[in-house]
Enzyme design. Structure first.
Site, PDB file in Angstrom:
ATOM      1  N   LYS A   1     -12.440 -13.238   0.514  1.00 41.61           N
ATOM      2  CA  LYS A   1     -13.607 -12.922  -0.318  1.00 41.61           C
ATOM      3  C   LYS A   1     -14.851 -13.689   0.132  1.00 41.61           C
ATOM      4  O   LYS A   1     -15.940 -13.135   0.162  1.00 41.61           O
ATOM      5  CB  LYS A   1     -13.264 -13.252  -1.774  1.00 41.61           C
ATOM      6  CG  LYS A   1     -14.296 -12.787  -2.782  1.00 41.61           C
ATOM      7  CD  LYS A   1     -13.791 -13.017  -4.200  1.00 41.61           C
ATOM      8  CE  LYS A   1     -14.905 -12.898  -5.217  1.00 41.61           C
ATOM      9  NZ  LYS A   1     -15.058 -11.538  -5.753  1.00 41.61           N
TER      10      LYS A   1
ATOM     11  N   GLU B   1      -2.022   2.156  -4.736  1.00 39.87           N
ATOM     12  CA  GLU B   1      -2.341   1.853  -3.346  1.00 39.87           C
ATOM     13  C   GLU B   1      -1.406   2.545  -2.361  1.00 39.87           C
ATOM     14  O   GLU B   1      -1.767   2.804  -1.220  1.00 39.87           O
ATOM     15  CB  GLU B   1      -2.354   0.348  -3.099  1.00 39.87           C
ATOM     16  CG  GLU B   1      -3.541  -0.381  -3.730  1.00 39.87           C
ATOM     17  CD  GLU B   1      -3.265  -0.821  -5.164  1.00 39.87           C
ATOM     18  OE1 GLU B   1      -2.211  -0.442  -5.723  1.00 39.87           O
ATOM     19  OE2 GLU B   1      -4.116  -1.547  -5.722  1.00 39.87           O
TER      20      GLU B   1
ATOM     21  N   MET C   1      19.578  15.549  -1.134  1.00 40.91           N
ATOM     22  CA  MET C   1      20.160  15.172   0.143  1.00 40.91           C
ATOM     23  C   MET C   1      21.255  14.120  -0.032  1.00 40.91           C
ATOM     24  O   MET C   1      22.271  14.142   0.661  1.00 40.91           O
ATOM     25  CB  MET C   1      19.069  14.667   1.090  1.00 40.91           C
ATOM     26  CG  MET C   1      19.552  14.396   2.493  1.00 40.91           C
ATOM     27  SD  MET C   1      20.319  15.857   3.231  1.00 40.91           S
ATOM     28  CE  MET C   1      18.974  16.481   4.236  1.00 40.91           C
TER      29      MET C   1
ATOM     30  N   PHE D   1      -4.453 -17.196  -7.367  1.00 37.62           N
ATOM     31  CA  PHE D   1      -4.280 -15.957  -8.109  1.00 37.62           C
ATOM     32  C   PHE D   1      -4.411 -14.762  -7.156  1.00 37.62           C
ATOM     33  O   PHE D   1      -5.379 -14.667  -6.407  1.00 37.62           O
ATOM     34  CB  PHE D   1      -5.326 -15.861  -9.228  1.00 37.62           C
ATOM     35  CG  PHE D   1      -5.244 -14.567  -9.989  1.00 37.62           C
ATOM     36  CD1 PHE D   1      -4.109 -14.240 -10.728  1.00 37.62           C
ATOM     37  CD2 PHE D   1      -6.296 -13.663  -9.956  1.00 37.62           C
ATOM     38  CE1 PHE D   1      -4.029 -13.043 -11.412  1.00 37.62           C
ATOM     39  CE2 PHE D   1      -6.222 -12.460 -10.648  1.00 37.62           C
ATOM     40  CZ  PHE D   1      -5.084 -12.154 -11.374  1.00 37.62           C
ATOM     41  N   GLN D   2      -3.438 -13.891  -7.174  1.00 43.08           N
ATOM     42  CA  GLN D   2      -3.385 -12.697  -6.333  1.00 43.08           C
ATOM     43  C   GLN D   2      -3.435 -13.007  -4.845  1.00 43.08           C
ATOM     44  O   GLN D   2      -3.985 -12.245  -4.061  1.00 43.08           O
ATOM     45  CB  GLN D   2      -4.496 -11.714  -6.724  1.00 43.08           C
ATOM     46  CG  GLN D   2      -4.283 -11.188  -8.146  1.00 43.08           C
ATOM     47  CD  GLN D   2      -5.118  -9.972  -8.473  1.00 43.08           C
ATOM     48  OE1 GLN D   2      -6.240  -9.854  -8.035  1.00 43.08           O
ATOM     49  NE2 GLN D   2      -4.562  -9.077  -9.279  1.00 43.08           N
TER      50      GLN D   2
HETATM   51  C1  LIG Z   1      11.535   5.763  -1.025  1.00 36.32           C
HETATM   52  C2  LIG Z   1      12.878   6.323  -0.757  1.00 36.32           C
HETATM   53  N1  LIG Z   1      13.918   5.996  -1.555  1.00 36.32           N
HETATM   54  C3  LIG Z   1      15.146   6.504  -1.310  1.00 36.32           C
HETATM   55  C4  LIG Z   1      15.364   7.346  -0.272  1.00 36.32           C
HETATM   56  C5  LIG Z   1      16.754   7.900   0.001  1.00 36.32           C
HETATM   57  N2  LIG Z   1      16.767   9.377  -0.132  1.00 36.32           N
HETATM   58  C6  LIG Z   1      16.694  10.195   0.936  1.00 36.32           C
HETATM   59  S1  LIG Z   1      16.691  11.794   0.532  1.00 36.32           S
HETATM   60  C7  LIG Z   1      16.818  11.440  -1.118  1.00 36.32           C
HETATM   61  C8  LIG Z   1      16.863  12.530  -2.123  1.00 36.32           C
HETATM   62  C9  LIG Z   1      15.568  13.181  -2.325  1.00 36.32           C
HETATM   63  O1  LIG Z   1      15.638  13.971  -3.466  1.00 36.32           O
HETATM   64  P1  LIG Z   1      14.548  15.046  -3.797  1.00 36.32           P
HETATM   65  O2  LIG Z   1      13.205  14.489  -3.600  1.00 36.32           O
HETATM   66  O3  LIG Z   1      14.832  15.617  -5.123  1.00 36.32           O
HETATM   67  O4  LIG Z   1      14.726  16.109  -2.640  1.00 36.32           O
HETATM   68  P2  LIG Z   1      15.927  17.096  -2.291  1.00 36.32           P
HETATM   69  O5  LIG Z   1      16.802  16.379  -1.300  1.00 36.32           O
HETATM   70  O6  LIG Z   1      16.634  17.426  -3.563  1.00 36.32           O
HETATM   71  O7  LIG Z   1      15.228  18.240  -1.677  1.00 36.32           O
HETATM   72  C10 LIG Z   1      16.862  10.065  -1.309  1.00 36.32           C
HETATM   73  C11 LIG Z   1      17.031   9.411  -2.609  1.00 36.32           C
HETATM   74  C12 LIG Z   1      14.260   7.651   0.537  1.00 36.32           C
HETATM   75  N3  LIG Z   1      14.356   8.444   1.609  1.00 36.32           N
HETATM   76  N4  LIG Z   1      13.027   7.153   0.267  1.00 36.32           N
END
Ligand SMILES: Cc1ncc(C[n+]2csc(CCOP(=O)(O)OP(=O)(O)O)c2C)c(N)n1
Lengths: 566, 159
Positions: free
Chosen positions: A162, A50, A480, A112-113
């Site tokens: 529903k 979803e 990042m 349920f749900q």
């Molecule tokens: C759902 C979610 N969880 C955690 C984060 C925190 N976060 C921001 S950037 C990042 C790293 C992303 O890694 P990747 O997708 O490998 O991209 P890169 O920065 O290596 O290009 C994380 C964990 C987020 N933005 N969104």
């Protein structure tokens, strides 16, 4: 004629011009699904999760400007959409979410749900409804669509029990919506517009700071005209990219934490800032007290709560950005004619050109035989497509590089989660955009971390022949976060190394998509071209320099001119 | 500064939680909150008192106006207003102390609404200051319980 609630819903969607919905069935919406085959004009895209459905609806909305629609069941189906709802809410994207609910007599009984999705999503929807009375269903759907796309757009959720789906009543779709408590203000105050025109004329160092509101209100044509006619340089937020041609000499690049030297210094030296449809996000302003401290601040926003929230504003204007821009262009023509006293901007533009030439966006090119630089991948995509495509992004370094090294020329060509920063957004959003524009090239610029959050939607892309291209900048890290650990946390790379990764090429093939891997720079262009020409969904995994960082960077809490450069 | 907001809302399920959720979600503080139906069908009025600097109050008012189920928001602090709160106060009242308590009740023009062996329940209506003053006076007898409505307020007619 009497219709069931399920039929009323689908009829209403038809009246709203909905041509595609993204959804996933379950017991609480089975009555709606039972009717879907009877509505051949409504295409249903079956997703695999979803979260995918809501991001697709969102991507569809961002790419088209129309309302995106998603349909899910009660309980777990509904809660799986929450991240996507919050994503759309933060970026003001018009989506309508239909959730099934347990029958009304069971509501509140931990059935349920059952989940109180209206309660859960209250803080992250523009508005939401629980429809308990079948006679109010058509009116509610009408209101939901009206609310989603008027004023400051946003997600609206309709929870449909529903038994209401099964009840019958006469279908009567209202023509108009009357909501006493909801009257968005569109027209700008004439005197204020005049004042802005005079300020702009007099300003020596004006800058336009454009945000996502320019795109959602379709103001970019008028904004571009204003900037080009009166030589006013333009910077934009991540959400505003594409609202002004990225190849125009007046373009400063994005501002803020990973903004350009020219953009951040222009803001800091400006004597007038025209903030249009932007909300002074902390990723943009850095240290608030030093943001644009020399400037008279003009702020235009459809949402009064955005104005004076973070930054002192000298000329506040609550209005639709497009109507404001139209009015300002008219007024400027008048003011500029009356007073040839309009200050020429040549000196200012010369200063900006100097900043741009001295400190362009750059990166250290790859060493001979060394790993591919991720920035060069984005540049290659730009070169090959000439910018003629829709880019979506995941979140992290990939997102920032996609923002920095691609010149967006038109609105709605960059789909990215700006406000919430949702990893897993880009790929399903790209599918949504591709569903709207089957002929266009849609590319998700991804990180190896983010792509794994909604990777299961590969099945959806393959199933509906949606030839989305995923370009993974595989650095083996949650890049990042690793960058922050490197710069501010003593290189303690705790939990940011993705030691175990799938074989992305095999993964693509397992789903029936095409997979490519690039490890050497010399193969990059040819592989990208081949992938872009492939008429089905593809993954292009590019193995890039694992330790590359995003620069410039303004450390959190610092003034935006305190930039770490390459 | 303390502000009194008068908020006209659609009387429908969830409206209170939309309003209170707005305060909690954005880190604003509610001091008192009072809701009841108005003469108009389907419309209720909330009186909310809250404390904050001008910028926060401005945000609160704008955010409230943004809620679809909020019809109207007025900051009564900016106009001449009538403000009242009702309180029930149960005070310890042994034989020897009763007369004095009743004297105070008289001076404050409030009412005894319930009598027990060794306690009295007093109904008092007035401004926050009056309620505080009564609490201060009654403290030495021993206050057993209080229940307060929170402020209700209206714009004054002649101004
Ligand atoms: C759902 C979610 N969880 C955690 C984060 C925190 N976060 C921001 S950037 C990042 C790293 C992303 O890694 P990747 O997708 O490998 O991209 P890169 O920065 O290596 O290009 C994380 C964990 C987020 N933005 N969104």
């Amino acid at each position: 004629m009497e219709l069931t609630g399920a039929q009323i819903l689908l009829e209403s969607l038809g009246r709203e011009g909905v041509d595609v919905i993204f959804g996933f069935p379950g017991g609480a919406v089975i009555d709606i699904y039972h009717q879907i085959p009877n509505y051949p004009n409504l295409k249903h895209v079956l997703v695999r999760h979803e979260q995918g459905a809501i991001h697709m609806a969102d991507g569809y909305a961002r790419a088209t400007g129309k309302v995106g629609v998603c349909l899910v069941t009660s309980g777990p189906g509904a809660t799986n959409t929450v991240t996507g709802i919050a994503t759309a809410y933060m970026d003001s994207i018009p989506v309508v979410i239909i959730t099934g609910q347990v029958p009304t007599p069971l509501i509140g009984n931990d059935a349920f749900q059952e989940v109180d999705i209206v309660g859960i999503t209250r803080p992250c929807t523009k508005h939401n409804y629980l429809v308990k009375d079948i006679t109010k269903l058509a009116k509610t759907i009408k209101e939901a669509f009206f609310l989603a796309q008027s004023g400051r757009p946003g997600p609206v959720l309709v929870d449909l029990p529903k038994d209401v789906q099964q009840q019958r009543c006469v279908f009567n779709y209202p023509k108009k919506v009357a909501l006493r408590g909801y009257n968005p203000h569109y027209d700008p105050n004439v005197k204020q517009v005049r004042k802005v025109a005079e300020l702009l004329c007099k300003a020596k160092h004006p800058v336009i700071y454009a945000g996502g509101g320019v795109i959602s209100s379709s103001a970019s044509k008028d904004l571009t005209k204003l900037a080009q006619t009166y030589n006013i340089p333009v910077t934009a937020t991540l959400m505003g990219l594409g609202c002004f041609p990225g190849d125009d000499p007046l373009w400063l690049g994005m501002l803020g934490m990973h903004g350009t030297f020219a953009a951040n210094h222009s803001i800091s030296n400006a004597d007038l800032i025209l903030a249009v449809g932007a909300r002074f996000d902390d990723r943009v302003t850095g240290k608030l007290s030093e943001f644009a401290s020399k400037a008279t601040m003009v702020h235009i926003d459809i949402d009064p709560t955005s104005i004076q929230k973070n930054v002192r504003v000298d000329v506040p204007i609550v209005a639709d950005c497009r109507l404001f821009m139209e009015a300002l262009n008219r007024e400027m023509a008048d003011v500029a004619q009356q007073k040839d006293a309009c200050v020429p901007k040549d000196k200012w533009l010369a200063q900006i050109t100097e900043w741009k030439t001295k400190h362009p966006l750059k990166y250290k090119p790859a060493a001979k035989g060394g790993p591919i630089k991720p920035q060069s991948v984005v540049e290659a995509i730009y070169k090959i497509t000439k910018g003629d495509c829709i880019i979506s992004t995941e979140v992290g370094q990939n997102q920032m590089w996609a923002a920095q090294f691609f010149n967006y020329k038109k609105p709605r060509t960059l789909l990215t989660s700006g406000g919430l920063g949702t990893m897993g957004f880009g790929f399903p959003a790209a599918i949504g955009a591709q569903a709207a524009f089957p002929e266009k090239l849609v590319i998700d610029v991804a990180g190896d971390g983010s792509i794994q959050m909604c990777i299961q939607e590969l099945a959806t892309a393959v199933c509906y022949n949606l030839p989305v291209k995923i370009v993974i900048l595989n650095n083996g890290y949650l890049g990042m976060v690793r960058q922050w650990q490197e710069l501010f946390y003593d290189k303690n790379y705790c939990s940011t190394c993705l030691d175990v990764a799938p074989d992305f090429v095999k993964l693509a093939e397992a789903y029936g998509a095409a997979g490519f891997r690039v490890t050497e720079a010399k193969d990059l262009d040819a592989t990208l071209k081949k992938a872009f020409a492939t008429p089905k969904a593809c993954i292009v995994e590019v193995v890039v320099d694992p330790e590359e960082n995003v620069y410039p960077m303004v450390p959190a809490g610092k003034s935006i001119t305190e930039m770490i450069l390459v | 500064m303390r502000h009194i907001l008068s908020v006209l809302v659609e009387n429908e399920p969830g409206v209170l939680s939309r309003v209170s959720g707005l305060f909690s979600g954005r880190g604003f503080n509610i001091e008192t909150l009072n809701v009841a139906p108005t003469l108009e069908d389907g419309v209720s009025i909330m009186t909310i008192t809250t404390i904050g600097d001008e910028q926060i109050i401005e945000q609160i008012i704008k955010q409230l106006r943004k809620l679809v189920t909020v019809i109207k928001v007025v900051d009564l602090t900016e106009v001449k207003n009538v403000e009242r709160e009702m309180m029930l106060l149960k005070v310890a009242a042994e034989e020897g102390k009763r007369a004095e308590i009743l004297r105070i009740v008289d001076v404050f023009r409030c009412k005894v609404v319930d009598v027990g062996f060794d306690e009295l329940t007093i109904e008092v209506t007035g401004t926050q200051d009056k309620l505080t003053a009564l609490i201060n006076l009654m403290q030495r007898f021993g206050i057993k319980e209080t229940a307060r409505t929170g402020a209700v307020a209206m714009r004054r007619s002649m101004q």
